[in-house]
Design a protein around this motif. Sequence first.
Motif, short mmCIF file in Angstrom:
data_model
loop_
_atom_site.label_atom_id
_atom_site.label_comp_id
_atom_site.label_asym_id
_atom_site.label_seq_id
_atom_site.Cartn_x
_atom_site.Cartn_y
_atom_site.Cartn_z
N ASP A 11 9.94 11.03 39.01
CA ASP A 11 9.03 10.00 39.50
C ASP A 11 9.40 8.68 38.84
O ASP A 11 9.37 8.56 37.63
CB ASP A 11 7.58 10.32 39.15
N GLU A 15 12.17 7.32 34.68
CA GLU A 15 12.42 8.76 34.54
C GLU A 15 13.79 9.14 35.12
O GLU A 15 14.53 9.91 34.51
CB GLU A 15 11.31 9.55 35.24
N ARG A 37 9.65 16.80 29.85
CA ARG A 37 8.60 15.79 30.06
C ARG A 37 9.13 14.43 29.67
O ARG A 37 9.78 14.28 28.64
CB ARG A 37 7.40 16.16 29.21
N VAL A 38 8.85 13.44 30.52
CA VAL A 38 9.22 12.05 30.24
C VAL A 38 8.02 11.18 30.56
O VAL A 38 7.45 11.27 31.64
CB VAL A 38 10.41 11.58 31.13
N GLU A 39 7.63 10.35 29.62
CA GLU A 39 6.62 9.33 29.86
C GLU A 39 6.97 8.14 28.98
O GLU A 39 7.78 8.28 28.06
CB GLU A 39 5.21 9.87 29.59
N PRO A 40 6.43 6.98 29.25
CA PRO A 40 6.79 5.81 28.44
C PRO A 40 6.53 6.07 26.95
O PRO A 40 5.42 6.40 26.55
CB PRO A 40 5.88 4.70 28.98
N ARG A 42 7.66 8.56 25.12
CA ARG A 42 7.56 9.96 24.70
C ARG A 42 8.44 10.84 25.59
O ARG A 42 8.38 10.75 26.82
CB ARG A 42 6.12 10.42 24.80
N VAL A 43 9.24 11.70 24.95
CA VAL A 43 10.11 12.62 25.67
C VAL A 43 10.08 13.99 24.99
O VAL A 43 10.07 14.08 23.75
CB VAL A 43 11.56 12.09 25.73
N ALA A 76 12.98 8.79 23.96
CA ALA A 76 11.64 8.17 23.91
C ALA A 76 11.78 6.66 23.79
O ALA A 76 11.11 5.89 24.49
CB ALA A 76 10.84 8.75 22.76
N THR A 79 13.09 4.95 27.04
CA THR A 79 12.10 4.76 28.12
C THR A 79 11.49 3.37 28.10
O THR A 79 10.99 2.90 29.12
CB THR A 79 10.95 5.79 28.05
N THR A 110 8.40 10.55 19.85
CA THR A 110 7.33 9.60 20.17
C THR A 110 7.61 8.27 19.49
O THR A 110 7.84 8.23 18.28
CB THR A 110 5.96 10.14 19.69
#
Length: 156
Positions: A11, A15, A37-40, A42-43, A76, A79, A110
Amino acid sequence: MAERIRPEEADGDMEKRVLASFGRQGLMAHLGAHISRVEPGRVHIVLPGRPEVTQHHGYFHAGATGAIADTAGGYAAYTLFPEEAEVLTVEYKINLLAPAVGDHIEAVGTVLRSGRTLTVCQLEVYGVRDGGERKDERKLVANGQQTLIRVDRPEG
């Protein structure tokens, strides 16, 4: 076990950029690690258990543990970087808190502080036993801190 994020299911541009870069990681491919998992900022990276990533007592090897922790923190940070930037580790320290056992280990990187040049990340690695219908059992087996530098993407 934590599911792998496939590039075609990603998404958003951030990512997709992370997954494309991770796909070029020779060591991660060699170890059999994948991003779950990938988010702004944090990986999560998962390393399935198999004999090739263990030491003589059957625990996950500290080198494999450190490698996925370093990589999780690097991504992380990545991102939060602009598209034309890359990331390199300046230093990291990892404390091995317990023997790394389980069906897989999961590293979580993180971002603690993202600056123009340097970024600092927290690193955590968990030993995970797949619980089937029950919730997975997770134990913190390593933690650390990392400093990364943002660099321009090389030309060519």
